[in-house]
Design an enzyme around this catalytic site. Structure first.
Site, mmCIF file in Angstrom:
data_model
loop_
_atom_site.group_PDB
_atom_site.id
_atom_site.type_symbol
_atom_site.label_atom_id
_atom_site.label_comp_id
_atom_site.label_asym_id
_atom_site.label_seq_id
_atom_site.Cartn_x
_atom_site.Cartn_y
_atom_site.Cartn_z
ATOM 1 N N PRO A 204 7.524 -91.953 132.773
ATOM 2 C CG PRO A 204 5.361 -91.191 133.230
ATOM 3 C CD PRO A 204 6.261 -91.770 132.116
ATOM 4 C CB CYS A 205 11.181 -93.421 137.038
ATOM 5 S SG CYS A 205 11.398 -91.965 137.674
ATOM 6 C CD GLN A 206 6.993 -90.445 138.834
ATOM 7 O OE1 GLN A 206 6.749 -90.974 137.829
ATOM 8 N NE2 GLN A 206 6.776 -88.994 138.957
ATOM 9 N N PRO A 207 6.220 -95.535 138.851
ATOM 10 C CG PRO A 207 4.561 -95.626 136.764
ATOM 11 C CD PRO A 207 5.791 -94.969 137.311
ATOM 12 C CG PHE A 208 8.752 -98.995 136.848
ATOM 13 C CD1 PHE A 208 8.004 -100.107 136.463
ATOM 14 C CD2 PHE A 208 8.565 -97.991 135.903
ATOM 15 C CE1 PHE A 208 7.147 -100.359 135.413
ATOM 16 C CE2 PHE A 208 7.841 -98.173 134.802
ATOM 17 C CZ PHE A 208 6.877 -99.630 134.688
#
Ligand SMILES: C[S@@+](CC[C@H](N)C(=O)[O-])C[C@H]1O[C@@H](n2cnc3c(N)ncnc32)[C@H](O)[C@@H]1O
Length: 362
Positions: A99-103
């Site tokens: 998942p890319c949302q944290p970055f």
């Protein structure tokens, strides 16, 4: 393999999954875009994991021969994937699109505060046991400056892998009719040498919105194509239709709205904010980055270049370079979510192909 294999109307061009091919595993497989791209490069994908139920149904529809594990990766034992690797065969490739949302710069809980951030480190736990020759990570550019990226590098090193230099790529440079800036980084098993793999975009012609959409049936609000269940226009409210009619075809923006059609919430904002909402795509340009709201004109520049409506799910799938034969499970918003969250198939296909040229062992 055709340069635009995603335009093929037949699954036959997608590459089979036969026994003599190099073996691959897909972590965080979503609805299977990356698996499709890897298979198109001549790999046999033997196992995949994702936590999402609907993604799993889509994945199984399109890749029934792959062992799909619907699991939280944190509870997955390496042996559950290892059983899928044929005896005597080495795992060549592991794809990791965590998942890319944290970055992402749009996430306020960005960084370690987001509990999804460490998920990418699970790839190292699995790599220790499964020993893939090559690991490809795909994420947003923000990951490269994160503390997690440094942890990833250290734990990969202790597992015997060398992580390369993160490369910033735009899908539009890799045969995708969409601007989508991503970070790609590869890790190879030591004593392999990590080279900066050659991501040449030279000679790669731009694929435009026109290339992707022009052959599809024109539709008005609420209309559908009887031959294509994904090519169905949402029903717009009358006020939305009046706004769309006032926005010039082929790239027009909400700047063109007369005062009586402007939205109250937009009037008092800086021009920069929301300036893309209600905007139309340009025929001879690339689409903006598709999100899970990609079939909603109030969420971005997602209006059709000519028709007074938002793009359809078929059009969104084309802009993400899913082949037309790809089948999606779920209702409209679940399908939009799967399409918006996907890795563009054609971009990943070309990246894997470039990596294979740099690492013939993989
Ligand atoms: C960027 S998307 C993956 C895109 C996909 N690889 C493709 O080919 O389009 C990230 C995926 O991670 C999955 N995911 C999130 N948390 C997870 C977890 N704890 N375990 C397994 N999968 C997870 C999501 O369901 C989502 O499908």
């Amino acid at each position: 393999m055709s340069a635009n294999f995603w335009k093929s109307r037949s699954r036959a061009s997608a590459g089979g999954n036969s026994a003599d091919k190099p073996i691959a595993i897909d972590l965080f497989c979503g609805s299977g875009a990356v698996t499709t791209a890897i298979k198109a490069n001549g790999y046999r994908v033997v196992a995949a994991v994702d936590i999402n139920r609907i993604c799993g149904v889509t994945y199984r529809k399109n890749h029934p021969e792959v062992i799909f594990k619907r699991r939280d990766i944190r509870s997955l034992q390496p042996s559950e994937l290892a059983v899928a690797i044929p005896t005597g065969k080495q795992l060549k490739l592991m794809a990791v699109c965590a998942p890319c949302q944290p970055f992402s710069s749009q996430n306020r809980r960005r960084g370690a505060a987001d509990t999804r951030a460490p998920l990418i480190l699970e790839s190292v736990r699995l790599a220790r046991a499964l020993k893939p020759q090559l690991i490809i990570y795909e994420n947003v550019p923000g990951i490269a400056a994160s503390a997690i990226f440094q942890r990833l590098k250290r734990s990969l090193a202790s597992a015997g892998y060398i992580l390369g230099i993160p490369q910033r790529v735009d899908a539009a440079d890799f045969g995708v009719p969409q601007r989508r800036v991503r970070c790609i980084v590869a890790a190879v098993r030591a004593p392999g040498r990590i080279k900066d793999f050659a991501l040449s975009t030279q000679g790669s012609e731009r694929v435009t919105v026109r290339d992707a959409l022009a052959d599809l049936r024109p539709l008005s609000s609420g209309e559908s194509d009887p031959y294509d269940p994904l090519h169905i226009s949402r029903v717009h409210h009358e006020i939305t239709l009046r706004r769309l009619a006032a926005i010039p075809q082929d790239g027009g923006s909400r700047d063109s709205l007369p005062p009586e059609l402007q939205l109250e919430c937009h009037r008092n904002r800086d021009r920069g904010d929301f300036c893309d909402v209600y905007g139309r795509m340009r025929w001879d340009g690339v689409a903006p980055t598709l999100t899970t709201g990609c079939t909603d004109v109030t969420r971005g520049r997602y209006a059709h270049p000519r028709d007074d409506r938002a793009i359809t799910l078929r059009e969104a799938a084309r802009l993400q370079t899913f082949p037309d034969w790809y089948r999606f499970a779920g209702n409209r918003s679940q399908i939009a979510e799967q399409i918006g969250n996907a890795v563009p198939v054609e971009m990943f296909r070309r990246l894997v192909s470039a990596l294979r040229r740099s690492y013939p062992d993989a």
